[in-house]
Design a protein around this motif. Sequence first.
Motif, mmCIF file in Angstrom:
data_model
loop_
_atom_site.group_PDB
_atom_site.id
_atom_site.type_symbol
_atom_site.label_atom_id
_atom_site.label_comp_id
_atom_site.label_asym_id
_atom_site.label_seq_id
_atom_site.Cartn_x
_atom_site.Cartn_y
_atom_site.Cartn_z
ATOM 1 N N PHE A 1 0.850 -1.194 0.000
ATOM 2 C CA PHE A 1 0.000 0.000 0.000
ATOM 3 C C PHE A 1 0.879 1.235 0.000
ATOM 4 C CE2 PHE A 1 0.106 -1.797 4.385
ATOM 5 C CZ PHE A 1 0.893 -0.843 5.010
ATOM 6 N N TYR B 1 1.628 4.944 1.533
ATOM 7 C CA TYR B 1 1.565 5.438 2.903
ATOM 8 C C TYR B 1 1.663 6.948 2.878
ATOM 9 C CZ TYR B 1 3.403 6.583 7.584
ATOM 10 O OH TYR B 1 3.625 7.128 8.827
ATOM 11 N N ASP C 1 -1.578 7.786 7.847
ATOM 12 C CA ASP C 1 -1.126 7.716 9.244
ATOM 13 C C ASP C 1 -1.379 9.074 9.895
ATOM 14 O OD1 ASP C 1 0.202 7.550 11.640
ATOM 15 O OD2 ASP C 1 2.140 6.954 10.784
ATOM 16 N N THR D 1 -3.638 8.129 23.568
ATOM 17 C CA THR D 1 -3.563 6.668 23.717
ATOM 18 C C THR D 1 -4.183 6.205 25.036
ATOM 19 O OG1 THR D 1 -1.430 6.713 24.845
ATOM 20 C CG2 THR D 1 -1.382 6.605 22.438
ATOM 21 N N ARG E 1 4.714 -1.414 3.866
ATOM 22 C CA ARG E 1 4.039 -2.501 4.579
ATOM 23 C C ARG E 1 4.961 -3.259 5.531
ATOM 24 N NH1 ARG E 1 3.036 -7.276 0.102
ATOM 25 N NH2 ARG E 1 4.740 -6.771 -1.312
ATOM 26 N N HIS F 1 6.657 -4.246 8.742
ATOM 27 C CA HIS F 1 6.498 -3.881 10.153
ATOM 28 C C HIS F 1 7.858 -3.790 10.839
ATOM 29 C CE1 HIS F 1 6.880 -8.121 11.186
ATOM 30 N NE2 HIS F 1 5.737 -8.443 10.624
ATOM 31 N N HIS G 1 0.051 -10.890 15.178
ATOM 32 C CA HIS G 1 -1.194 -10.123 15.307
ATOM 33 C C HIS G 1 -1.352 -9.508 16.691
ATOM 34 C CE1 HIS G 1 -2.278 -14.480 15.683
ATOM 35 N NE2 HIS G 1 -2.863 -14.064 16.779
ATOM 36 N N GLY G 2 -0.227 -9.305 17.371
ATOM 37 C CA GLY G 2 -0.264 -8.454 18.551
ATOM 38 C C GLY G 2 -0.702 -9.115 19.840
ATOM 39 N N THR H 1 6.387 -1.857 23.117
ATOM 40 C CA THR H 1 5.546 -1.734 21.924
ATOM 41 C C THR H 1 5.588 -3.049 21.170
ATOM 42 O OG1 THR H 1 6.117 0.614 21.766
ATOM 43 C CG2 THR H 1 5.259 -0.404 19.786
ATOM 44 N N ARG H 2 4.471 -3.368 20.539
ATOM 45 C CA ARG H 2 4.420 -4.556 19.691
ATOM 46 C C ARG H 2 5.039 -4.237 18.335
ATOM 47 N NH1 ARG H 2 2.883 -7.572 23.751
ATOM 48 N NH2 ARG H 2 0.734 -8.343 23.785
ATOM 49 N N CYS I 1 5.310 -6.181 15.801
ATOM 50 C CA CYS I 1 4.715 -6.900 14.663
ATOM 51 C C CYS I 1 3.490 -6.179 14.115
ATOM 52 C CB CYS I 1 4.351 -8.331 15.041
ATOM 53 S SG CYS I 1 2.903 -8.482 16.102
ATOM 54 N N ILE I 2 2.904 -5.277 14.907
ATOM 55 C CA ILE I 2 1.726 -4.554 14.401
ATOM 56 C C ILE I 2 1.992 -3.048 14.400
ATOM 57 C CG2 ILE I 2 -0.029 -6.297 14.867
ATOM 58 C CD1 ILE I 2 -0.655 -4.840 17.492
ATOM 59 N N THR I 3 3.270 -2.722 14.335
ATOM 60 C CA THR I 3 3.664 -1.322 14.224
ATOM 61 C C THR I 3 4.533 -1.221 12.975
ATOM 62 O OG1 THR I 3 3.632 -1.074 16.622
ATOM 63 C CG2 THR I 3 4.908 0.546 15.370
ATOM 64 N N PHE I 4 4.142 -0.363 12.052
ATOM 65 C CA PHE I 4 4.902 -0.288 10.810
ATOM 66 C C PHE I 4 6.149 0.576 11.009
ATOM 67 C CE2 PHE I 4 0.634 -1.404 9.426
ATOM 68 C CZ PHE I 4 0.937 -2.550 8.708
ATOM 69 N N VAL J 1 7.665 2.476 8.993
ATOM 70 C CA VAL J 1 7.554 3.816 8.412
ATOM 71 C C VAL J 1 6.817 4.762 9.356
ATOM 72 C CG1 VAL J 1 5.431 3.265 7.158
ATOM 73 C CG2 VAL J 1 6.927 5.053 6.305
ATOM 74 N N ALA J 2 5.946 4.199 10.189
ATOM 75 C CA ALA J 2 5.193 5.045 11.119
ATOM 76 C C ALA J 2 6.065 5.488 12.285
ATOM 77 C CB ALA J 2 3.971 4.291 11.639
ATOM 78 N N PRO K 1 0.581 7.954 20.146
ATOM 79 C CA PRO K 1 1.220 6.639 19.991
ATOM 80 C C PRO K 1 2.744 6.717 20.070
ATOM 81 C CG PRO K 1 -0.500 6.932 18.352
ATOM 82 C CD PRO K 1 -0.343 8.254 19.037
ATOM 83 N N ALA K 2 3.328 5.831 20.859
ATOM 84 C CA ALA K 2 4.781 5.777 20.965
ATOM 85 C C ALA K 2 5.373 5.525 19.590
ATOM 86 C CB ALA K 2 5.185 4.652 21.923
ATOM 87 N N SER L 1 5.380 7.583 17.085
ATOM 88 C CA SER L 1 4.844 8.480 16.067
ATOM 89 C C SER L 1 5.207 9.921 16.401
ATOM 90 C CB SER L 1 3.325 8.353 15.995
ATOM 91 O OG SER L 1 2.983 7.081 15.512
#
Lengths: 788, 279, 410
Positions: B6, B8, B53, B77, C20, C22, C42-43, C57-58, C60-63, C65-66, C172-173, C175
Amino acid sequence: MTEQGVGASLLRKEDDRFLRGRGQYVADIRLPGMKDVAFVRSPLAHARIAGIRIPDANRDRIYVAADLEGVKPIVAVSGLAGFKVSEQPVLAFEKVRQVGELLAVCVGASRAEAEDLAASVELDLDELPALHDMIAARKPGAALVHEHWGDNVFLETFVDVNMEAAYDAPIKVTREISTARQSMAPMEGRGTVAVWDKRMEQLVLHTGSQMPHIVRTGLAECLGLGQEQVRIVSPDVGGGFGYKGILLPEDICLAFLAMKLDHPVRWIEDRREHLTAGANCREHHYIITGYADRDGKLRGIECEATVDSGAYSSYPFSACLEAAQVASILPGPYDFPSYRCRTWSVATNKCPILPYRGVARTGVCYALELVLDAIAREAGIEPHEVRLKNLVQPEQMPFDNITRKHFDSGDYPEALQRAMAAIDLEGIRARQRQGEPDGRLIGIGHSIYCEQGAHGTSVYAGWGIPMVPGHEQATARMTPDGGLEIRVGVHSHGQSMETTLPQVAHEILGIDTAKIKLVHGDTEYTPYSTGSWGSRCAVMAGGAVATAAREVAGLAKGIGAHLLQADVADVKLVDGHVVGPSGSVSLETVAFTWYRRPQDLPASVDPRGLESTIGYKPVRDSGTFSYAAHAVVVAVDPEMGDIEILDYVIVEDGGKLINPMVVDGQIYGGLAQGIGTALYEEMNFDASGQPLASTFADYLLPGPTEVPAPRLDHMETLAPYTEFGVKGIGEGGAIAPPAAIGNAVNDALKGFGAELLRSPMTPRRVLEAIQSAKQSKEVLEMTQGEMA
Amino acid sequence: MKPVNFDYARPADVGAALALLADDTLAVKIMAGGQSLGPMLNMRLVQPDLLVDIAGIEELKQVTDRPDEIVFGACITHADIEDRRVPDVTRGALPSVANGIAYRAVRNRGTVGGSLTHADPSADWISILSAVGARVTLRGPAGNRTIAVEDYMLGALEADLRPGEMLVSVTVPKLGRSARWGYYKSCRKTGEFAHAIGAFLSDPERGVSRVVIGATESRPIVVTDAQHLIGDGRAERLDRVFDSHAAAEAIAAAGMADPIDRQTHVVALRRAIERAYSA
Amino acid sequence: MNTVTLKVNGKPASADIEARMHLADFLRDTQNLTGTHIGCEHGVCGACTILVDGVPTRSCITFAVACEQAEVTTVEGLDADEVATELRAAFSKEHGLQCGYCTPGMIVSARDVVLRMQEPTEHEIRVAMSGNLCRCTGYVGIVRAIQGVIAARRARGIAAIPGGDHRKALGPAGSGHATASANGTATRIRTSPAAPALAAATPAKAAAAPRQEADWKPQTTFTESFVVGHPVDEVWAFFDRIGEVASCLPGASLAGEPVDGHVEGQIRIKVGPISAEFQGVADVSRDEATRTGTINGSGKDKRSNSATRGLIGYAVKPGDKPGETRVDVSIGYTLTGVLAQFGRSGLVQDVAGRLIAAFVKNLEAKLSHQSGGGDAEAPPVITELDAGSLVSSVILGRIKRFFAALFGRR
C-alpha cells in the motif's frame, strides 16, 4: 551429589544466549541469495480440484503438484492389523482433504512478495461434503475422505479381558466424555531453510525439529535421495511439544525447491498456518462405563473411544498411535479384573492429529478419572478413597497390569495421600459447608496418572510405524585441553539438555560442566536417534552419555595409569583426576598427552584414544513409569461460569532427578498446558470443516494470570532398569490437570447435580451444565409434585 | 502473514488527511496507533491502496480543558489516560478502564479514536464512554458534527462515518463531585475480548443516571435515563436499589434471547454497581 | 521503496523498505537484529515486544515507516542496561526460560514492570505481564524473577516511577518524530514501481455453477415474515423479477437476466475496513403450485480467498385480509475461507443480520411501493450496508428480532 553432578540444580548453560537475544532459530538464519516461500492453501475442507489458475507472468515463480517430478507422497503406515494407508500429497492434486492443504508454492524476494504471488493464484474447487464430526464420520454412508477405503476408519482395535464378569457389579456409571481438538502452539512455529550444498553435493535443510534423524530418513525417501545426500540441521527451537517431530509436506516442498532452484529458500510458518493448517492434536471422544462394588472397589472398565485423526496419517507416528494407545493405557495405575475397550481412529476433513505432550494420556486420564469421581459420588464416598482401593500397591511392584503394561516401581497411594494432606481435604470440606461470602462455589478435585516414558524397541516394534527406537547412542570425546564434547541425536529445545547431559558426564568424569559442550541438532555431527519425544531424553540420552563417559573414563584411566606408572586396575577417576597409589594426574594432562604428546605414550596404548560412541538401552526397555498426584481447589462462579484455581498441589515421583530445578520447570510448564486443555484451548470447526481459530484471540493460550504457581512435593522411587534410576517426566505435567480440575469443578457443582464432561470447561459450558441440571431438577420436582 | 502493498501518507494536519480521504478512486484507510488495524492488515483482511497515518497530527494529540468537559484528540492513547498524562475528569473511571485494555505494549500505541472507529463491541472505550455520556466529533467535507459516542457505533466493526469523514476528538463531561461509576467486564483471560460488560454512571448533581450493557456482539445497550434501574443516585448503596429484574427485561427487550447471555450481562451490570465507588 | 531511518540501540539505522514492512521485520531483516522474535504477528503473544521511545511496543503490528526517527531499543540493546542485567540473572536463577523464544519480549516487558510498579503483588505482576505468552515455563520462574528484582531494587532504595520514566509526549509511541511537510501536504510513500507487477489470473468462466446437492444446508439461516397490502398474484410476480429481488440485497447486482434458471452476479460487502466482493452465479427456481421459490447462489471473493453460498427461500400466500399477502422469507448462508476462520462468529452474524435486515426492509419497501401504485423501478432504500441510514429504529427492531432467532439457535 556434587555441585554439578546428577541431582544438582545447576543453573542452565544455555540461558545467557537466550536472555541476550542471541539464540539462533530457523527464522534467524540468513543465507546469501535466499528467497521466501508462501503457499497457496485450500480454503475448503473437502473439495475436488477443478483448476489452479496461475497468471502467465508469475508462472516461473509458482509450482503445483505436476511440477514436483519424482516427489513421492508422505506415507506413514502402521503394522497393526487392518490399518488403512493414506497418502499425504506434498502438493494436493485431484482433491483437497483439509483446510490449509497445500495447492501451490510461491517463491518471492520476500515473504510479502511470496504472499502477493499466492494471492494471484485462482482456485477452482468443487466443494464436497466435509466431515467435521468424527462420530458421524464413523457411521456408514458418511462422505469419504479417502474414497477407496470404503469407510473413514484408519484403524479399529478391540481388547477384552473378562469384561462380562463385571456386569453384575452394583454400581455402574456411564459417561460420555470428550476433549476438544487443540493446537500445540509452541511460541515459535515451524520453519525451514533449504539449500543445496554444491561442494558436499548435499541437501541441507535447516528446520526446527525434535527429531532431525527421522526427518532425514523420511525426507530422503520422499525425494528418492540417498540419506548421505541429506543433512538436517535443527538449530535453536522455540518449543516443540510434538509438532516439531513431524515431517511436513512443506519441508519436502522446500527441499524440492532448493534442489531445483539455484538459491536457498525459506518458509517460516505464520500463526494462521500453524493454527488452521498444521498443528492440531488431542480430539478424543469416550463412552466409558465404570463397574464397581459399593465400597468403591473397581470391577471393570468398559470403553468405546474415538479419536479424530484428521485427513492423513502423519510421519512418523501415524494416524493410529493415539487411539490405539488409548486401549493400552486407559486402565491407568489401577488394578482391576475386567476390561474391554474398542477404539477407532477416524479420518475427517481436518488437519492430521499429531502427538502433543502427554499424547493420548491427557484424554485417557480425563475420561477415567472423571468416571472414578462419578463412581465415588454414586457410592457416597470420598473420591480419593475410591482411588486408594484400586491403585496398584507398592508391594506389587514390579507390576504387570491388565493390558500388560510393566510398572517398574513406585508408591502411588503414598503420592495420593501426600497430595490430599497438602491440599487439606478436611479444611476444604469445612469451607464448602460454610459457603463463600462472594457466592462462589468451592470444589476440590484430584487425579493421578502414570507416564510411561522412554519406551523402546519392545513396545514400538509392535506398532509397526516408520520409526522404532533401538539403542540410543552418544559420543563423548575429550578435547586436547581436557574439556569434553558430547554428541547426541536427540534435540534440546527447552528441556535444558545443554546443562543436564553435561551434568551426567560430570558425574562420571568430574570435568567442570563449563568445559563440557553438548552438540545436538545436526545429523552431520550426531549419532542416529529417533529424537526427542515420549519423555525419553533423560533416560535414553542420559544413559547413553553416561555409558560413553564411562568408556572415556576407562580410556583416560588407561592413559593416566601409564603416566602414573601404575597398573590400570589400581587407578581411580576422582574429581577429574586419575588417582593412583602414589600420585595423580589431571584429565587435562591425560588429554594433552593423548592429543599433543603421543610420543609419551607406549605402543600398547588403547587406540580408541579419548573418544567413544556407544549405544544404551535400559535393562528392560518397556518404559519407565513416573507418576504424580495432582490436587486442586477451584472456585466456580455460578453466575458467570468463571473458574479460578485457588490452590494446586503436585506430588511427583520421577525417580532420580538429574536436575531438580529443570524437572520443576517441566512440571510447571506441563501444568500450564494442562490448564490450557482444561479451561481455555479449543480448536473449533464449523459444519463445513472451517477451522474457527486462526488467531491467538480465538485460540486462547493461558497467560500469567491463568496459571497458578503450584506447590510441588517430590518422591524418589528409583527406576530399577535405568542409569541412576532416572524416569522420564517431561510430559507428565500436562496429563493430570484437566482431570483434576474437572473433578474439582464437578465437586463444586454437585449441589446442582451438574457435571461437566467436556474440555475445555468454558464459562458457557459451566453455565449450560448448571442450567440443564436446574431444568432437569425442576422437571423432576414437577413430576414428583404431580405424583404426590 | 504480511499486508498487501500500500501507499503510505503522513499528513501534517487534519485538512491534509481529509484531502487524502476525498480520493474515492482509492481504498483509503486511516491509521492511528494501528493496534487493531495492524493485525487486520497483516492478515490481509484489510487491503488498502493508501494508508493515512494520522498519528503525527498535532491537533489529534491535543487536550482542551473546558469548564464542563474535556476534549481529547483522537490520537490520545490508552496509556496516556492510564498514566494520567491527560487530566482525568471522570473520578478515575477512564484511567481505571484504560488500565484493563489489552496489554501495556498495546496501550502505548492504541488510541481512543482508533478503538471507537474500529467499533469492536467487546472493546472497553465504547462501553465506558457511553456510560459517562461522552460525544465524538467527526470532521468531513461538510464540516464538523458531534454525536453521542453510543450512536457512533452502528454495529460490529461499523462506525457511523460518512464518506470523507474522520473522527477528530472525544468530548468527556466533567463528572459531579458525588458522581459514582462502575465498570465490570467478563473475559476468559486477562486482556482478551470481553464477553459481557456492565457499566453505569450515577451523577445526581448533574441529574445523570446512565447504564450500559456492553460486549453484546453488536452496539452496546445504552439506557440514558436509568433511574428505574439504579435510582436517582442518592441512595448510599446503589446495589440495594438496583433492579436486576428490570435490567434483565431491558436486555431481553433489546433482543438478547439467549438466557445465559442475558444472565451474564445482568450480572456484569450488577457487579459494576456493587463495585461502584466515588474517587 | 522509501528510506526509513530510526535510531536503533543508540545508532541511526536506515533501510529502503516498503511501507508494509512492520518494525519487527525491519529490525530482523534489514538490521539483522534477530533477537526480536515473531510469535503471532497479530499483537497477542508479545514475543516481538521492544522499546519504542522507551516504552514497550508490539513491533509486529507497528509499521516501521510510522516510527520514522523514533528511538528503538531491542533486546540486543539491553546488554548493559542495569535492570535488564538484574533480570537476566534472576531469570536464570529462577529458571524463567526454557526454549528461549518468548524470552526477549519477556525481558522487555519485565523491565517495564520493574521500572513502573513500586510494590506490586504477585497477582499485579501477573496482570502486568499478561501480554507476554510463554508456552514452556508456566510463568512460575518468570514471576519469581520479577518479584526478586523488584524486591532487591526497592531494598536498595530505588523507587518505581509510575507510568515509566521515559514518556512525556502524548499519542502513539514512535509516532510524531518525522517532520511533516510544510503547507499541510502529506509525506507520501508510494509503492515502488520496481515491486513486481503481479499479474492477475485470466478471468475464466465467471464461477462454477452451484452444485445442486440435495443435502446442502446453510449454516446460518434467518427467517422473516411480513404482510404487504397487495394481492398475492402481484407479489408472486414480483419475485419472478430476479434482478429486482437481488437489488434489495445491499451491494448485490446481476450481470443480466437469468438464462435457464442461471444468472451471474456479484455482491459487494463492506464492513468497516474489510471489504469483500463475491462473484458467482445463482440458480433460480420457482414452484407455481405452492408459490414458493428459491435463489441458490454461490460466489468467491478473490482477495480474501473466501467463498460464500447462500439460499434465499420465499413463500407467498394470502394474508388475513383480502388483498393482503403474507411473505415468508428465509435467508441462509455459509461462509468459507479466511473470512470464516475466526472464533467470534457473533460479529459475522451481526454483519449478516444487518445485511439481511436491510434486504427485508428493501423488499418490504419495494412491495409496498408497488402496492401503493408507485413506479416499479423505485430504488431500494438501502444501497450499502455501511450507510448511516441503516440505524433506523425500524431496522434496529428487526436486528433485535434476528438476534432473537440467532441466539435461540445456539
